[in-house]
Design a protein around this motif. Structure first.
Motif, PDB file in Angstrom:
ATOM      1  N   SER A   1       0.842  -1.214   0.000  1.00  0.00           N
ATOM      2  CA  SER A   1       0.000   0.000   0.000  1.00  0.00           C
ATOM      3  C   SER A   1       0.873   1.259   0.000  1.00  0.00           C
ATOM      4  O   SER A   1       0.523   2.254  -0.641  1.00  0.00           O
ATOM      5  CB  SER A   1      -0.929   0.015   1.216  1.00  0.00           C
ATOM      6  OG  SER A   1      -1.825  -1.073   1.151  1.00  0.00           O
TER       7      SER A   1
ATOM      8  N   ASP B   1      -6.041  -1.686  -4.734  1.00  0.00           N
ATOM      9  CA  ASP B   1      -5.373  -2.171  -3.529  1.00  0.00           C
ATOM     10  C   ASP B   1      -6.303  -3.116  -2.774  1.00  0.00           C
ATOM     11  O   ASP B   1      -7.195  -2.670  -2.054  1.00  0.00           O
ATOM     12  CB  ASP B   1      -4.958  -0.986  -2.644  1.00  0.00           C
ATOM     13  CG  ASP B   1      -4.066  -1.427  -1.485  1.00  0.00           C
ATOM     14  OD1 ASP B   1      -3.883  -2.652  -1.290  1.00  0.00           O
ATOM     15  OD2 ASP B   1      -3.559  -0.540  -0.771  1.00  0.00           O
ATOM     16  N   GLU B   2      -6.103  -4.403  -2.943  1.00  0.00           N
ATOM     17  CA  GLU B   2      -6.928  -5.431  -2.310  1.00  0.00           C
ATOM     18  C   GLU B   2      -8.408  -5.089  -2.386  1.00  0.00           C
ATOM     19  O   GLU B   2      -9.094  -5.051  -1.366  1.00  0.00           O
ATOM     20  CB  GLU B   2      -6.504  -5.622  -0.848  1.00  0.00           C
ATOM     21  CG  GLU B   2      -5.010  -5.861  -0.715  1.00  0.00           C
ATOM     22  CD  GLU B   2      -4.634  -6.700   0.493  1.00  0.00           C
ATOM     23  OE1 GLU B   2      -5.501  -7.406   1.025  1.00  0.00           O
ATOM     24  OE2 GLU B   2      -3.466  -6.644   0.886  1.00  0.00           O
TER      25      GLU B   2
END
Ligand SMILES: Nc1ncnc2c1ncn2[C@@H]1O[C@H](COP(=O)(O)OP(=O)(O)O)[C@@H](O)[C@H]1O
Ligand SMILES: [Mg+2]
Length: 247
Positions: free
Chosen positions: A41, A153-154
């Motif tokens: 991240s 991001d995820e």
């Protein structure tokens, strides 16, 4: 093409990554997979200019840029929808802040709502719909940025397994339909294997690319394919060998 070289970011004198280097080919679905806390991240935050890098170069389509703030759309694990706005209004925020023609933007958003199975929910507030629907709305909003590069991001990790499966299919569909370059972070090996064209295995902090694996083109992929199972086995061995754990 996105190219990152020599990227360094340090928090409290501890490098999250140092000399991080990565190349992503245009129109590919690139997936980064690595253990939690390795710096994924933070890498996206540096890419998008949320936080500055200490050193390093970022280039997009051959030109050096400070960051990708205006070039990439960024979708987080949390949907980040504004609770007091309807789903449609949430999806129109990029158009509003970008000064686009709102009538056209609204039409485009409504088409995307339909494409992503959200028709009829345009006027609902975020708390009135399921987590999967909120995440689909966040995906519409991400696409409304109209950027060539999409950073995820995820995006599916907060969802239950079934909703997750349907959104994975949707991401594949979007890739084939919208011709974007996708760069996604996940810690789910199966998800990475289903979606990625190029898979980047990451080490623990300080993060580096342990290996880049080009997967075969044929999608949707299935786990009853011996080739995919063989790749999965190799990846699991590498992750276990190089990384303490993948959570
Ligand atoms: N703002 C910050 N200040 C200090 N340390 C941070 C900050 N943001 C992240 N870190 C640290 O950087 C490392 C990487 O975090 P992160 O990029 O969130 O990992 P990942 O996304 O791979 O799980 C972690 O060790 C985390 O504690
Ligand atoms: Mg993270």
């Amino acid at each position: 093409m996105l190219s990152v070289s020599g990227l360094t970011k340090t928090f409290d004198q501890q490098p999250v990554f140092s000399g991080f280097t990565l190349t992503v080919t245009r129109n590919r679905f690139a997936v980064l997979i690595g253990p939690s806390g390795c710096g994924k991240s933070t890498f996206f935050d540096v890419l998008t200019g949320v936080t500055p890098a200490d050193e390093g170069l970022i280039s997009w389509q051959g030109s050096d840029v400070d960051h990708l703030g205006d070039l990439a759309a960024y979708m987080h694990q949390k949907d980040l929808l504004l609770p007091w706005f309807s789903l449609l209004e949430n999806s129109l925020l990029p158009a509003r802040t970008g000064g686009e023609d709102l009538k056209q933007a609204r039409q485009r958003a409504i088409q995307l709502f339909s494409r992503l199975g959200l028709d009829g929910y345009e006027k609902h507030l975020p708390h009135q719909v399921s987590g999967g629907m909120r995440q689909r709305c966040a995906l519409v909003r991400t696409l409304m940025f109209n950027r060539d590069l999409v950073l995820l991001d995820e995006p599916l990790s907060a969802l239950d397994a079934i909703t997750r499966k349907s959104l994975q299919s949707l991401l594949l569909l979007l890739q084939s339909e919208f011709n974007r370059t996708l760069l996604m972070i996940t810690h789910d090996v199966d998800e990475a294997l289903l979606l990625a064209d190029d898979l980047y295995l990451l080490s623990v902090k300080p993060m580096r690319v342990v290996e880049k694996i080009e997967l075969y083109d044929d999608k949707p992929r299935r786990f009853d394919n011996p080739e995919l199972l063989a790749i999965k086995k190799t990846i699991m061995q590498k992750l276990e060998g190089d990384i303490d754990h993948v959570s």
